[in-house]
Design an enzyme around this catalytic site. Structure first.
Site, PDB file in Angstrom:
ATOM      1  N   ILE A  31       0.823  -1.216   0.000  1.00 21.18           N
ATOM      2  CA  ILE A  31       0.000   0.000   0.000  1.00 21.18           C
ATOM      3  C   ILE A  31       0.858   1.268   0.000  1.00 21.18           C
ATOM      4  O   ILE A  31       0.402   2.336  -0.411  1.00 21.18           O
ATOM      5  CB  ILE A  31      -0.962  -0.018   1.223  1.00 21.18           C
ATOM      6  N   GLY A  93      12.452  -3.483  11.774  1.00 23.75           N
ATOM      7  CA  GLY A  93      11.496  -2.608  11.100  1.00 23.75           C
ATOM      8  C   GLY A  93      10.175  -3.279  10.778  1.00 23.75           C
ATOM      9  O   GLY A  93       9.396  -2.773   9.962  1.00 23.75           O
ATOM     10  N   GLN A  94       9.892  -4.414  11.439  1.00 23.29           N
ATOM     11  CA  GLN A  94       8.630  -5.114  11.170  1.00 23.29           C
ATOM     12  C   GLN A  94       7.467  -4.321  11.772  1.00 23.29           C
ATOM     13  O   GLN A  94       7.527  -3.887  12.913  1.00 23.29           O
ATOM     14  CB  GLN A  94       8.677  -6.526  11.774  1.00 23.29           C
ATOM     15  N   HIS A 100       6.106 -12.052   6.196  1.00 23.94           N
ATOM     16  CA  HIS A 100       5.911 -11.679   4.786  1.00 23.94           C
ATOM     17  C   HIS A 100       7.256 -11.310   4.192  1.00 23.94           C
ATOM     18  O   HIS A 100       8.204 -10.965   4.914  1.00 23.94           O
ATOM     19  CB  HIS A 100       4.923 -10.518   4.650  1.00 23.94           C
TER      20      HIS A 100
END
Ligand code: 5GP
Ligand code: ZN
Length: 114
Positions: A31, A93-94, A100
């Site tokens: 996104i 940084g998840q 994923h």
């Protein structure tokens, strides 16, 4: 898994357009793209992060890389190059805690990553 965004997306609950889908994974556009090609490859089973991978998940991870290779070719970045990233934990940084893999390409990447 209740209230997991990516569980909702891969189950079809969010009406997301998949660029790839099979019984093990779904892939769709990020996104908030960080490159001209920025796809997310997401397993259909809820695995929180890389720390929660188990011995039996090896085939799934191998499959994800096969899907990434196919999507790279389809998006014309196989020859120019691309990066596959899986962020783990806060320092990694998840932000979504359903494992994923980012497929990024279409521009030159920096190293070291930020
Ligand atoms: P992480 O930060 O966990 O490595 O990656 C999560 C990714 O999911 C981010 O790149 C973010 O832009 C993307 N993302 C967050 N919410 C949504 C959403 O509702 N739809 C899609 N397609 N991507 C999302
Ligand atoms: Zn989930």
């Amino acid at each position: 898994m209740e209230n997991c965004l990516f569980c909702k997306i891969v189950s079809g609950e969010m009406n997301t357009d998949f660029v790839y889908s099979d019984d093990k994974v779904a892939a769709f556009e990020d996104i908030n793209p960080q490159a001209p090609v920025h796809l997310l490859i997401v397993p259909r089973t809820h695995i929180e992060d890389l720390n929660h991978l188990e011995e039996g998940d090896g085939d799934l991870i191998a499959h994800i890389y096969q899907v990434a290779k196919k999507l790279a070719a389809e998006n014309d970045i196989a020859e120019s190059g691309y990066r596959i990233v899986s962020n783990c934990g806060d320092d990694g940084g998840q932000t979504v805690y359903h494992i994923h893999f980012h497929l990024l390409g279409g521009r030159a990447m920096q190293w070291p990553p930020g």
